[in-house]
Motif scaffolding. Structure first.
Motif, PDB file in Angstrom:
ATOM      1  N   UNK A   1     -57.614  39.107  69.866  1.00  0.00           N
ATOM      2  CA  UNK A   1     -56.850  38.397  70.895  1.00  0.00           C
ATOM      3  C   UNK A   1     -55.396  38.847  70.858  1.00  0.00           C
ATOM      4  N   UNK A   2     -54.904  39.534  71.904  1.00  0.00           N
ATOM      5  CA  UNK A   2     -53.512  39.998  71.883  1.00  0.00           C
ATOM      6  C   UNK A   2     -52.497  38.868  71.906  1.00  0.00           C
ATOM      7  N   UNK A   3     -52.907  37.665  72.288  1.00  0.00           N
ATOM      8  CA  UNK A   3     -51.977  36.542  72.296  1.00  0.00           C
ATOM      9  C   UNK A   3     -51.638  36.069  70.888  1.00  0.00           C
ATOM     10  N   UNK A   4     -52.315  36.611  69.907  1.00  0.00           N
ATOM     11  CA  UNK A   4     -51.924  36.347  68.516  1.00  0.00           C
ATOM     12  C   UNK A   4     -50.603  37.038  68.162  1.00  0.00           C
ATOM     13  N   UNK A   5     -50.167  37.961  68.999  1.00  0.00           N
ATOM     14  CA  UNK A   5     -48.919  38.695  68.774  1.00  0.00           C
ATOM     15  C   UNK A   5     -47.809  38.003  69.560  1.00  0.00           C
ATOM     16  N   UNK A   6     -46.706  37.675  68.871  1.00  0.00           N
ATOM     17  CA  UNK A   6     -45.611  36.951  69.493  1.00  0.00           C
ATOM     18  C   UNK A   6     -44.348  37.805  69.480  1.00  0.00           C
ATOM     19  N   UNK A   7     -43.538  37.739  70.552  1.00  0.00           N
ATOM     20  CA  UNK A   7     -42.322  38.557  70.618  1.00  0.00           C
ATOM     21  C   UNK A   7     -41.226  38.026  69.706  1.00  0.00           C
ATOM     22  N   UNK A   8     -40.463  38.957  69.155  1.00  0.00           N
ATOM     23  CA  UNK A   8     -39.321  38.614  68.306  1.00  0.00           C
ATOM     24  C   UNK A   8     -38.189  39.593  68.606  1.00  0.00           C
ATOM     25  N   UNK A   9     -37.008  39.287  68.098  1.00  0.00           N
ATOM     26  CA  UNK A   9     -35.865  40.192  68.252  1.00  0.00           C
ATOM     27  C   UNK A   9     -35.632  40.952  66.951  1.00  0.00           C
ATOM     28  N   UNK A  10     -34.920  42.046  67.046  1.00  0.00           N
ATOM     29  CA  UNK A  10     -34.607  42.845  65.854  1.00  0.00           C
ATOM     30  C   UNK A  10     -33.829  42.041  64.824  1.00  0.00           C
ATOM     31  N   UNK A  11     -33.036  41.062  65.288  1.00  0.00           N
ATOM     32  CA  UNK A  11     -32.251  40.241  64.363  1.00  0.00           C
ATOM     33  C   UNK A  11     -33.135  39.487  63.379  1.00  0.00           C
TER      34      UNK A  11
END
Length: 290
Positions: free
Chosen positions: A232-242
């Motif tokens: 399930x690709x929704x297991x991947x969540x966006x984040x920032x480099x910080x």
């Protein structure tokens, strides 16, 4: 039949280049593959001895520990700049053609359109500075050279982002992945085929970008890895480099243009999603037990 020398042959690209040459019908006796242990490119005499008798040299030897280079810039410069100069000098002295592998890190990553092959270099990191210096050395010292920049490499022969994400998918319910760095995931086998194409077609010497068509972020790449693995690709969540501070700054925009391929009427690399689908089974496969 041309005789080939591959330096840094134990890395992902070096290994895939050997496979590509074999599949193209190049006899194994016509390929000399030297690992870092076999050849120290900072030793000019050893490099001259190694290059002698070869028609094409592919210089894959590099200091690639991007973060370590921030505190060991001299070591990175020795391999990536002085080593490149040694290889270029040796090739020029005997008339050998050189393919020198470089990187997107020679750019700052603050562009809003793909970097052209002749764009001004503006590295942010120690690693990037050392690779930029290597490019300048090759251009100045060896007229019969292709400088091949690539980026976001993955392959079966070594550690890389694709392998890491596939492994983490087995251990974690969700993954937070950087969504503010954009680039071109590129399979080392595609780069190896591109190198062979440049040499076989006697393409013009100069700078070439061997990266996949299309672009994405690390977040987008990881979602596609999950999708192709049936997860399930929704297991991947966006984040920032910080959220993931590292010693070396990463270019935020590492998309490279491919005008040189079009002008030479040569086929560029495939789209990154298509290559990932072809490569993924081998990239994530467990190595055979000894």
């Amino acid at each position: 039949m041309a005789r080939w020398l591959v330096t840094g042959s134990g890395g992902m690209l070096g290994l895939d280049l050997q496979v590509t040459l074999a599949l193209a019908g190049v006899d194994e006796d016509d390929v000399t593959a030297l690992t870092r242990a076999d050849l120290d490119v900072t030793d000019a005499d050893a490099v001259r001895d190694a290059v002698r008798g070869h028609d094409v040299v592919v210089n894959c030897a590099a200091y690639t520990a991007v973060d370590d280079a921030e505190t060991h810039e001299g070591q990175a410069f020795a391999v990536n700049a002085i080593g490149a100069a040694n290889v270029a000098d040796a090739c020029r002295s005997v008339g050998t053609r050189l393919v020198h592998i470089s990187t997107d890190y020679v750019f700052s990553g603050d562009a809003d359109e793909p970097y052209a092959e002749d764009a001004a270099l503006s590295p942010l990191s120690a690693y990037g500075r050392s690779k930029a210096a290597g490019e300048w050395a090759v251009q100045a010292r060896c007229p019969q050279a292709w400088i091949v920049r690539t980026a976001w490499l993955y392959g079966a022969g070594g550690p890389n982002f694709v392998k890491t994400m596939a492994r983490l998918a087995e251990r974690h319910d969700t993954l937070d992945v950087v969504d503010d760095q954009r680039g071109q995931p590129t399979w080392t086998m595609d780069v190896a085929r591109a190198v062979l194409r440049l040499v076989d077609e006697s393409a013009p010497f100069g700078v070439w970008h061997a990266t996949s068509q299309g672009d994405t972020t690390k977040f987008g790449l990881t979602r596609e890895i999950f999708r192709q693995l049936g997860l399930d690709p929704d297991r991947v969540r966006p984040a920032t480099s910080d959220a993931f501070p590292l010693p070396a700054p990463r270019p935020a925009y590492s998309v490279l243009g491919h005008d040189a391929w079009r002008m030479a009427r040569l086929a560029p690399l495939p789209h990154w999603e298509a290559s990932l689908a072809e490569a993924l089974p081998d990239v994530v496969a467990e190595p055979p037990s000894s």
